[in-house]
Design a protein around this motif. Structure first.
Motif, PDB file in Angstrom:
ATOM      1  N   ASN A  51      24.774  42.493  38.989  1.00  0.00           N
ATOM      2  CA  ASN A  51      24.564  43.866  39.067  1.00  0.00           C
ATOM      3  C   ASN A  51      25.695  44.563  40.206  1.00  0.00           C
ATOM      4  N   PRO A  52      25.810  46.105  40.553  1.00  0.00           N
ATOM      5  CA  PRO A  52      26.465  46.932  40.938  1.00  0.00           C
ATOM      6  C   PRO A  52      26.041  46.948  42.150  1.00  0.00           C
ATOM      7  N   ASP A  53      24.920  46.770  42.829  1.00  0.00           N
ATOM      8  CA  ASP A  53      24.481  46.569  44.372  1.00  0.00           C
ATOM      9  C   ASP A  53      25.029  45.081  45.311  1.00  0.00           C
ATOM     10  N   GLN A  54      25.401  44.068  44.160  1.00  0.00           N
ATOM     11  CA  GLN A  54      25.478  42.975  45.005  1.00  0.00           C
ATOM     12  C   GLN A  54      27.300  42.387  44.635  1.00  0.00           C
ATOM     13  N   GLN A  55      27.885  43.025  44.553  1.00  0.00           N
ATOM     14  CA  GLN A  55      29.509  42.640  44.071  1.00  0.00           C
ATOM     15  C   GLN A  55      30.448  42.771  45.313  1.00  0.00           C
ATOM     16  N   SER A  56      31.288  41.580  45.341  1.00  0.00           N
ATOM     17  CA  SER A  56      31.875  41.890  46.796  1.00  0.00           C
ATOM     18  C   SER A  56      32.800  42.340  45.834  1.00  0.00           C
ATOM     19  N   LEU A  57      33.232  41.687  44.661  1.00  0.00           N
ATOM     20  CA  LEU A  57      34.830  42.067  43.618  1.00  0.00           C
ATOM     21  C   LEU A  57      34.180  42.923  42.498  1.00  0.00           C
ATOM     22  N   SER A  58      35.232  44.045  42.535  1.00  0.00           N
ATOM     23  CA  SER A  58      35.024  45.214  42.069  1.00  0.00           C
ATOM     24  C   SER A  58      35.523  46.360  41.442  1.00  0.00           C
ATOM     25  N   SER A  59      35.440  47.065  40.508  1.00  0.00           N
ATOM     26  CA  SER A  59      36.570  48.427  40.181  1.00  0.00           C
ATOM     27  C   SER A  59      37.609  49.017  41.611  1.00  0.00           C
ATOM     28  N   TYR A  60      36.031  48.545  42.572  1.00  0.00           N
ATOM     29  CA  TYR A  60      35.685  49.826  44.213  1.00  0.00           C
ATOM     30  C   TYR A  60      36.843  48.693  45.092  1.00  0.00           C
ATOM     31  N   THR A  61      37.297  47.538  44.684  1.00  0.00           N
ATOM     32  CA  THR A  61      38.059  46.606  45.573  1.00  0.00           C
ATOM     33  C   THR A  61      39.374  47.073  45.442  1.00  0.00           C
ATOM     34  N   LEU A  62      39.452  47.492  44.280  1.00  0.00           N
ATOM     35  CA  LEU A  62      41.364  47.631  43.490  1.00  0.00           C
ATOM     36  C   LEU A  62      41.592  49.398  43.942  1.00  0.00           C
ATOM     37  N   PHE A  63      40.907  50.380  44.353  1.00  0.00           N
ATOM     38  CA  PHE A  63      40.805  51.927  45.448  1.00  0.00           C
ATOM     39  C   PHE A  63      40.922  50.735  46.674  1.00  0.00           C
ATOM     40  N   GLU A  64      39.834  50.105  47.488  1.00  0.00           N
ATOM     41  CA  GLU A  64      40.182  49.529  48.501  1.00  0.00           C
ATOM     42  C   GLU A  64      41.849  49.138  49.013  1.00  0.00           C
ATOM     43  N   GLN A  65      41.061  48.250  47.650  1.00  0.00           N
ATOM     44  CA  GLN A  65      42.729  47.292  48.223  1.00  0.00           C
ATOM     45  C   GLN A  65      44.082  47.334  48.168  1.00  0.00           C
ATOM     46  N   ARG A  66      44.377  49.278  48.105  1.00  0.00           N
ATOM     47  CA  ARG A  66      45.314  50.003  46.377  1.00  0.00           C
ATOM     48  C   ARG A  66      46.633  49.819  47.244  1.00  0.00           C
ATOM     49  N   GLU A  67      46.498  49.497  48.418  1.00  0.00           N
ATOM     50  CA  GLU A  67      48.007  49.195  49.226  1.00  0.00           C
ATOM     51  C   GLU A  67      48.489  47.858  49.141  1.00  0.00           C
ATOM     52  N   SER A  68      47.921  46.763  48.645  1.00  0.00           N
ATOM     53  CA  SER A  68      47.809  45.648  48.831  1.00  0.00           C
ATOM     54  C   SER A  68      47.930  45.089  47.403  1.00  0.00           C
ATOM     55  N   LEU A  69      48.013  46.056  46.333  1.00  0.00           N
ATOM     56  CA  LEU A  69      47.489  45.617  44.589  1.00  0.00           C
ATOM     57  C   LEU A  69      48.157  43.989  44.250  1.00  0.00           C
ATOM     58  N   ASN A  70      47.997  43.232  43.799  1.00  0.00           N
ATOM     59  CA  ASN A  70      49.248  42.064  42.874  1.00  0.00           C
ATOM     60  C   ASN A  70      47.941  41.670  41.822  1.00  0.00           C
ATOM     61  N   PRO A  71      48.914  41.371  41.362  1.00  0.00           N
ATOM     62  CA  PRO A  71      48.511  40.409  40.377  1.00  0.00           C
ATOM     63  C   PRO A  71      47.191  39.278  40.456  1.00  0.00           C
ATOM     64  N   ASN A  72      46.965  38.504  40.869  1.00  0.00           N
ATOM     65  CA  ASN A  72      45.793  37.646  41.501  1.00  0.00           C
ATOM     66  C   ASN A  72      44.572  38.436  42.053  1.00  0.00           C
ATOM     67  N   LEU A  73      45.109  39.270  42.503  1.00  0.00           N
ATOM     68  CA  LEU A  73      43.472  39.600  43.295  1.00  0.00           C
ATOM     69  C   LEU A  73      43.060  40.840  42.215  1.00  0.00           C
ATOM     70  N   VAL A  74      43.978  41.430  41.311  1.00  0.00           N
ATOM     71  CA  VAL A  74      43.505  42.022  39.802  1.00  0.00           C
ATOM     72  C   VAL A  74      41.829  41.164  39.521  1.00  0.00           C
ATOM     73  N   LEU A  75      43.303  40.283  39.141  1.00  0.00           N
ATOM     74  CA  LEU A  75      42.049  39.044  38.352  1.00  0.00           C
ATOM     75  C   LEU A  75      41.226  38.914  39.009  1.00  0.00           C
ATOM     76  N   SER A  76      41.138  38.797  40.172  1.00  0.00           N
ATOM     77  CA  SER A  76      40.101  37.784  40.883  1.00  0.00           C
ATOM     78  C   SER A  76      38.977  39.316  41.079  1.00  0.00           C
ATOM     79  N   THR A  77      38.852  40.044  40.454  1.00  0.00           N
ATOM     80  CA  THR A  77      37.601  40.879  40.010  1.00  0.00           C
ATOM     81  C   THR A  77      37.250  40.868  38.731  1.00  0.00           C
ATOM     82  N   CYS A  78      37.642  39.994  37.794  1.00  0.00           N
ATOM     83  CA  CYS A  78      36.924  40.024  36.632  1.00  0.00           C
ATOM     84  C   CYS A  78      36.654  39.233  36.213  1.00  0.00           C
TER      85      CYS A  78
END
Length: 262
Positions: A51-78
C-alpha cells in the motif's frame, strides 16, 4: 544491469501492465528483475500488496536520503513479489511532494539512476514504471534508462498523448549524452472496432520501424491477474495477451541498439 523505462504522458494506456508482465517473463528466463514504482498513485505497488499509503521505505526514500545513498539503503527499499527473482521498490504518496521540493535543488533528476547503479550486481534488469506527468519523477525515469517503451492504446486520444511524450524526449535529449530512440508498443487493440484498427494503421504509417510489428490485445485476463496480485504469465501462460507480450519481449530484447549517439 539494464534499465528499462515504461512511460507515456497519458494515463490508462497499459504502462503498469506492461512493466509487470515483462518482469514476469524475464524472470521466466532466469533473469533477476527489479520493478521500480515511480508513480505516486502506486498502482504497481498495490498490485503486489504494498500500500503506497503505508510505506516507510519506498522510492521516495531514495530522494529523501539522496545525500547519503548507499547499497544497503537502496536494497532495504526492495520488497518481495510472488516470484523470488522479482522484487519491487514500492511507491509512496509522498512522491507527489517532490515537485515542490525539487525547486532550486541540483541533481534531483539523477537520483534513481545513481541508486540503481549502486545495486547493479544484484539485478539483471530494472524496469521503471513512471507517472503520466512531466516532472522530476518522469525525468528521473527517462534519465536513468537505456531502453524506453512507450505503450500506446490504439485510440485517437492516446495518439495525441504519444506526440506529447515524443516532444518531451526531444527536450530531454539536450541534457543526455545520447539520444533515446523509444519503442512504441500498441496496446489494448480491439480488432472489432474501426477506431482501434485505424489508430494502429496511423501509428505504423507515422512512426514506422519504431512501432512493434505486433500489438497487445484487449485481454480481461490481465484484470484477473491484477485482482489476484499475480504475474499474468502465471495465471494464463498461453493467453493471447501474455503470448503477444512474450513476442514483444523477444523482439525488444533482440532488436538493434535503441540508443543512437547524438
Amino acid at each position: 544491469m539494464e534499465i528499462w523505462t515504461v512511460a507515456n504522458q497519458k494515463g490508462g494506456v497499459g504502462k503498469t501492465t506492461t512493466a509487470i508482465t515483462l518482469a514476469g517473463l524475464l524472470a521466466e528466463q532466469g533473469r533477476r528483475v527489479l520493478l521500480v514504482d515511480m508513480d505516486p498513485h502506486g498502482s504497481l505497488s498495490a498490485y503486489f500488496g504494498h500500500n503506497p499509503d503505508q510505506q516507510s521505505l519506498s522510492s521516495y526514500t531514495l530522494f529523501e536520503q539522496r545525500e547519503s545513498l548507499n547499497p544497503n539503503l537502496v536494497l532495504s527499499t526492495c520488497k518481495p513479489t510472488d516470484l523470488d527473482s522479482v522484487r519491487v521498490i514500492p511507491a509512496s504518496m509522498a512522491l507527489a511532494t517532490l515537485e515542490r521540493q525539487a525547486i532550486g535543488r541540483d541533481g534531483m533528476g539523477l537520483v534513481i539512476g545513481k541508486a540503481l547503479a549502486m545495486i547493479s550486481s544484484n539485478i539483471d534488469v530494472a524496469i521503471i514504471d513512471s507517472p503520466p506527468l512531466l516532472g522530476v519523477l518522469l525525468v528521473n525515469a527517462i534519465a536513468a534508462c537505456e531502453k524506453l517503451v512507450i505503450p500506446v492504446q490504439t485510440e485517437y486520444l492516446a495518439l495525441k498523448g504519444l506526440e506529447r511524450m515524443l516532444h518531451t524526449l526531444e527536450m530531454m535529449a539536450r541534457s543526455r549524452k545520447s539520444r533515446l530512440q523509444p519503442v512504441i508498443l500498441p496496446t489494448m487493440f480491439d480488432r472489432r472496432t474501426q477506431a482501434s484498427v485505424s489508430s494502429l494503421r496511423q501509428l505504423r504509417n507515422q512512426y514506422g520501424d519504431q512501432v512493434f510489428p505486433g500489438k497487445i490485445p484487449v485481454d480481461t485476463r490481465f484484470r484477473d491477474a491484477s485482482k489476484m496480485g499475480r504475474f499474468p504469465h502465471r495465471m494464463n501462460p498461453v493467453g493471447h495477451g501474455v503470448t503477444d507480450y512474450r513476442q514483444f519481449l523477444k523482439w525488444f530484447a533482440g532488436s538493434a541498439p535503441l540508443e543512437q549517439v547524438s
